[in-house]
Design a protein around this motif. Structure first.
Motif, PDB file in Angstrom:
ATOM      1  N   LYS A  47       0.848  -1.185   0.000  1.00 34.23           N
ATOM      2  CA  LYS A  47       0.000   0.000   0.000  1.00 34.23           C
ATOM      3  C   LYS A  47       0.885   1.236   0.000  1.00 34.23           C
ATOM      4  O   LYS A  47       2.054   1.182   0.372  1.00 34.23           O
ATOM      5  N   SER A  61      -6.613  -1.262  -5.865  1.00 38.34           N
ATOM      6  CA  SER A  61      -6.604  -0.677  -4.529  1.00 38.34           C
ATOM      7  C   SER A  61      -7.540   0.517  -4.504  1.00 38.34           C
ATOM      8  O   SER A  61      -7.709   1.202  -5.514  1.00 38.34           O
ATOM      9  N   ILE A 108      -7.654   2.261   1.707  1.00 33.94           N
ATOM     10  CA  ILE A 108      -8.826   1.578   2.256  1.00 33.94           C
ATOM     11  C   ILE A 108      -8.592   0.069   2.233  1.00 33.94           C
ATOM     12  O   ILE A 108      -8.606  -0.588   3.260  1.00 33.94           O
ATOM     13  N   PHE A 109      -8.413  -0.495   1.041  1.00 41.99           N
ATOM     14  CA  PHE A 109      -8.098  -1.918   0.897  1.00 41.99           C
ATOM     15  C   PHE A 109      -7.612  -2.221  -0.508  1.00 41.99           C
ATOM     16  O   PHE A 109      -7.674  -1.375  -1.400  1.00 41.99           O
ATOM     17  N   GLN A 110      -7.090  -3.442  -0.649  1.00 41.68           N
ATOM     18  CA  GLN A 110      -6.556  -3.897  -1.928  1.00 41.68           C
ATOM     19  C   GLN A 110      -7.139  -5.262  -2.262  1.00 41.68           C
ATOM     20  O   GLN A 110      -7.261  -6.125  -1.388  1.00 41.68           O
ATOM     21  N   TYR A 111      -7.456  -5.465  -3.539  1.00 44.10           N
ATOM     22  CA  TYR A 111      -7.994  -6.736  -3.996  1.00 44.10           C
ATOM     23  C   TYR A 111      -7.085  -7.365  -5.050  1.00 44.10           C
ATOM     24  O   TYR A 111      -6.585  -6.673  -5.955  1.00 44.10           O
ATOM     25  N   GLU A 150      -9.712  -9.876  -0.748  1.00 43.16           N
ATOM     26  CA  GLU A 150      -9.159  -8.706  -0.079  1.00 43.16           C
ATOM     27  C   GLU A 150      -7.811  -9.103   0.489  1.00 43.16           C
ATOM     28  O   GLU A 150      -7.731  -9.941   1.395  1.00 43.16           O
ATOM     29  N   GLN A 201      -5.312  -6.828   1.629  1.00 46.97           N
ATOM     30  CA  GLN A 201      -4.869  -5.986   2.737  1.00 46.97           C
ATOM     31  C   GLN A 201      -5.921  -4.911   2.973  1.00 46.97           C
ATOM     32  O   GLN A 201      -6.612  -4.497   2.026  1.00 46.97           O
ATOM     33  N   ARG A 202      -6.000  -4.453   4.214  1.00 53.75           N
ATOM     34  CA  ARG A 202      -7.015  -3.474   4.584  1.00 53.75           C
ATOM     35  C   ARG A 202      -6.385  -2.391   5.439  1.00 53.75           C
ATOM     36  O   ARG A 202      -5.545  -2.673   6.303  1.00 53.75           O
ATOM     37  N   ASP A 207     -15.949  -1.578   9.133  1.00 53.15           N
ATOM     38  CA  ASP A 207     -16.565  -2.621   8.301  1.00 53.15           C
ATOM     39  C   ASP A 207     -17.653  -2.079   7.380  1.00 53.15           C
ATOM     40  O   ASP A 207     -18.113  -2.812   6.488  1.00 53.15           O
ATOM     41  N   SER A 237     -16.743  -1.956   2.319  1.00 55.64           N
ATOM     42  CA  SER A 237     -16.501  -3.308   1.817  1.00 55.64           C
ATOM     43  C   SER A 237     -16.269  -3.242   0.319  1.00 55.64           C
ATOM     44  O   SER A 237     -16.569  -2.226  -0.324  1.00 55.64           O
TER      45      SER A 237
END
Lengths: 109, 112
Positions: A96, B33, B46-49, B54, B56-57, B62, B65
């Motif tokens: 990140k 991301s 926020i997060f990565q796919y 997912e 990493q967050r 919650d 999403s």
């Protein structure tokens, strides 16, 4: 407290002036990235610096990575209105990007 | 070659509503991301796919999403909107293992 502190927050200058913006931290980084974000757009990568003391030039932009790899600077020579935007430094860690708050630059004709 | 495409570009919601933002990555990229950029701030992760999971967050509740589809496109969902969710939401894509991200222009969300 932000991991990456950028200064100044705002800079308003006339076309043709020189300027330097800074990115500082108490942490040591393996590399730092600089981005420019224009209004209504996403950030665009300008450069990645990886070696302590490294200097990279991109036309009128000069990027320097501190010897201790804790800080970096961006110097713009003879600024033009097209340089207007938000300049962000970022550290790429653990899949990140962690950004500083940025320096908002306005260059007036 | 199209870069990262996000939709919608602007939207207005009221508190308590739900929103879905969409992202199509750059051709050849498989990782997406999402970042939130509040006014006057730098983007926050926020997060990565990757591979529809997912990976990493960041430090987001919650209510945030996401989803990644087999064609690598992605959605960001935010439930029970708060005024503080007003921000520019940026999608960035990359090829896994590379540390160069390509950002979209963002979706500007205003919560009233």
């Amino acid at each position: 407290t932000q991991l990456l502190e950028q200064s100044p927050q705002f800079l308003s200058i006339q076309e043709g002036e020189n300027l330097t913006v800074y990115c500082n931290s108490s942490s040591v980084f393996s590399s730092l990235q600089w981005y420019r974000q224009e209004p209504g757009e996403g950030p665009v990568l300008l450069v990645t610096v990886v070696t302590g003391g490294e200097v990279k030039k991109l036309k009128r932009l000069t990027f320097q990575f501190g010897d201790a790899r804790k800080d970096s600077s961006l110097h713009i020579t003879a600024a033009q209105p097209g340089d207007t935007g938000l300049y962000l430094c970022a550290w790429e860690g653990y899949n990140k990007l962690i950004f500083g708050a940025g320096t908002r630059l306005a260059v007036h004709p | 070659d199209a870069g990262v495409t996000q939709s919608p570009t602007h939207l207005i919601k009221t508190r308590g509503q739900q929103v879905t933002l969409r992202c199509s990555p750059k051709s050849g990229h498989d990782t997406v991301s999402w970042y939130q950029q509040a006014l006057g701030q730098g983007p926050q992760f926020i997060f990565q796919y990757y591979e529809e999971e997912e990976r990493q967050r960041g430090n987001f509740p919650d209510r945030f999403s996401g989803h990644q589809f087999p064609n690598y496109s992605s959605e960001l969902n935010v439930n029970a909107l708060l005024l503080g969710d007003s921000a520019l939401y940026l999608c960035a894509s990359s090829y896994t293992g590379a540390n160069v991200l390509t950002f979209g222009a963002g979706s500007r969300l205003t919560v009233l």
